[in-house]
Design a protein around this motif. Structure first.
Motif, mmCIF file in Angstrom:
data_model
loop_
_atom_site.group_PDB
_atom_site.id
_atom_site.type_symbol
_atom_site.label_atom_id
_atom_site.label_comp_id
_atom_site.label_asym_id
_atom_site.label_seq_id
_atom_site.Cartn_x
_atom_site.Cartn_y
_atom_site.Cartn_z
ATOM 1 N N THR A 111 -1.751 -2.163 8.995
ATOM 2 C CA THR A 111 -2.100 -1.014 8.419
ATOM 3 C C THR A 111 -1.722 -0.798 6.676
ATOM 4 O O THR A 111 -0.689 -1.220 6.552
ATOM 5 C CB THR A 111 -1.559 0.326 8.935
ATOM 6 N N LEU A 112 -2.953 -0.637 5.842
ATOM 7 C CA LEU A 112 -2.679 -0.650 4.583
ATOM 8 C C LEU A 112 -2.722 0.696 4.029
ATOM 9 O O LEU A 112 -3.364 1.634 4.755
ATOM 10 C CB LEU A 112 -3.468 -1.654 3.874
ATOM 11 N N GLY A 113 -2.280 1.070 3.220
ATOM 12 C CA GLY A 113 -2.296 2.471 2.327
ATOM 13 C C GLY A 113 -3.398 2.597 1.303
ATOM 14 O O GLY A 113 -4.698 1.811 2.039
ATOM 15 N N GLU A 114 -3.517 3.282 0.677
ATOM 16 C CA GLU A 114 -4.759 3.445 -0.440
ATOM 17 C C GLU A 114 -5.187 2.283 -0.926
ATOM 18 O O GLU A 114 -4.488 1.369 -1.380
ATOM 19 C CB GLU A 114 -4.323 4.291 -1.522
ATOM 20 N N THR A 115 -6.503 1.898 -0.879
ATOM 21 C CA THR A 115 -7.100 0.659 -1.222
ATOM 22 C C THR A 115 -8.643 0.995 -1.623
ATOM 23 O O THR A 115 -9.244 2.000 -1.411
ATOM 24 C CB THR A 115 -7.359 -0.056 0.100
ATOM 25 N N GLU A 116 -8.521 0.731 -3.083
ATOM 26 C CA GLU A 116 -10.045 0.870 -3.636
ATOM 27 C C GLU A 116 -10.976 0.097 -3.268
ATOM 28 O O GLU A 116 -10.797 -0.814 -2.268
ATOM 29 C CB GLU A 116 -9.793 0.424 -5.209
ATOM 30 N N SER A 117 -12.326 0.567 -3.401
ATOM 31 C CA SER A 117 -13.460 0.027 -3.103
ATOM 32 C C SER A 117 -13.688 -1.434 -3.542
ATOM 33 O O SER A 117 -13.122 -1.626 -4.769
ATOM 34 C CB SER A 117 -14.698 0.916 -3.162
ATOM 35 N N GLY A 118 -14.722 -2.190 -3.200
ATOM 36 C CA GLY A 118 -14.858 -3.509 -3.561
ATOM 37 C C GLY A 118 -14.289 -4.646 -2.701
ATOM 38 O O GLY A 118 -14.028 -4.242 -1.541
ATOM 39 N N GLU A 119 -13.984 -5.848 -3.034
ATOM 40 C CA GLU A 119 -13.531 -6.959 -2.471
ATOM 41 C C GLU A 119 -12.087 -7.131 -2.662
ATOM 42 O O GLU A 119 -11.428 -6.844 -3.783
ATOM 43 C CB GLU A 119 -14.083 -8.261 -3.086
ATOM 44 N N HIS A 120 -11.546 -7.623 -1.345
ATOM 45 C CA HIS A 120 -9.901 -7.845 -1.145
ATOM 46 C C HIS A 120 -9.805 -9.041 -0.348
ATOM 47 O O HIS A 120 -10.673 -9.448 0.216
ATOM 48 C CB HIS A 120 -9.425 -6.567 -0.679
ATOM 49 N N VAL A 121 -8.723 -9.415 -0.361
ATOM 50 C CA VAL A 121 -8.140 -10.580 0.409
ATOM 51 C C VAL A 121 -6.997 -10.077 1.241
ATOM 52 O O VAL A 121 -5.989 -9.679 0.998
ATOM 53 C CB VAL A 121 -7.593 -11.981 -0.493
ATOM 54 N N PHE A 122 -7.195 -10.575 2.620
ATOM 55 C CA PHE A 122 -6.008 -10.287 3.686
ATOM 56 C C PHE A 122 -5.491 -11.672 3.945
ATOM 57 O O PHE A 122 -6.330 -12.467 4.407
ATOM 58 C CB PHE A 122 -6.849 -9.601 4.673
ATOM 59 N N GLN A 123 -4.474 -11.704 3.986
ATOM 60 C CA GLN A 123 -3.623 -12.873 4.312
ATOM 61 C C GLN A 123 -2.483 -12.254 5.484
ATOM 62 O O GLN A 123 -1.395 -11.779 5.228
ATOM 63 C CB GLN A 123 -2.619 -13.461 3.137
#
Length: 226
Positions: free
Chosen positions: A140-152
């Motif tokens: 579970t992640l907190g506040e995250t901006e719109s757009g592209e992200h990478v999950f590791q």
């Protein structure tokens, strides 16, 4: 003398099927020959019913047309698959970004996964599933901006134990401050090392072992090794 054409055709088809695959079908011309023979030798006192004759002619004509159409569609399908497979070869050696949700664990190494949010999120939940559909871990992640992200992912289950090598799948759920769902998607990237044809289309195998459908490719770039 009267010949039951339908029965004769069925008997002939059955006999020829058991003797030779190459001559197992009775076509429309065979039917016309048998019909002419029946008309020649029919009993004048019991002539063939005209309505029945027309119905049989129509049925066999329609059957022949449908058979021809089916053969043409098979040929067209094979041609399309051949062209599509050839197009897939253009991806060999190139880096692609495609819609995909899998990550690969191999000797403790875990491939990364991209995800895209359609709007700013108050929190993001990522569930990791094994190939049987069982949840092995949740992040579970907190506040995250719109757009592209990478999950590791760290390659560990919810108890902190290293998972077995294999392919796992990630599902992303994102919500705003009002707990309303936000549109999200996941992506996989890598260099294409193999191209295969399957019932679902052309499958591209990436260098980390993941597979993506060619139709799901979003962007392509030349490999840095080329």
């Amino acid at each position: 003398m009267s010949i039951d054409v339908t029965s004769y055709l069925n008997a002939t088809s059955s006999t020829t099927t058991s003797s030779s695959d190459s001559s197992s079908e009775v076509d429309y011309n065979d039917y016309l020959t048998l019909l002419a023979t029946e008309l020649q030798y029919q009993d004048p006192t019991e002539p063939m019913d005209n309505t029945e004759m027309i119905n049989q002619l129509t049925s066999y004509s329609q059957l022949e047309q449908l058979t021809y159409m089916s053969d043409q569609l098979d040929t067209l399908t094979e041609s399309i698959e051949s062209v599509t497979s050839t197009a897939g070869l253009d991806y060999l050696g190139k880096e692609v970004l495609a819609v995909g949700s899998s990550v690969v664990v191999d000797g403790g190494d875990v491939t990364s996964l991209g995800y895209i949010l359609g709007d700013d999120a108050e929190y993001v939940t990522l569930n990791i599933y094994d190939s049987s559909g069982n949840i092995v871990d949740t992040t579970t992640l907190g506040e995250t901006e719109s757009g592209e992200h990478v999950f590791q992912w760290d390659g560990q289950d919810e108890d902190g134990n290293a998972v077995d090598d294999g392919t796992y799948y990630v599902a992303v759920s994102a919500y705003d401050s009002d707990d309303a769902s936000i549109t999200s998607s996941t992506t996989a990237s890598g260099t294409v090392v193999a191209v295969t044809q399957s019932s679902s289309g052309v499958i591209l195998t990436l260098d980390d072992g993941r597979e993506v459908n060619m139709l799901n490719v979003a962007t392509t770039t030349a490999s840095s090794d080329s």
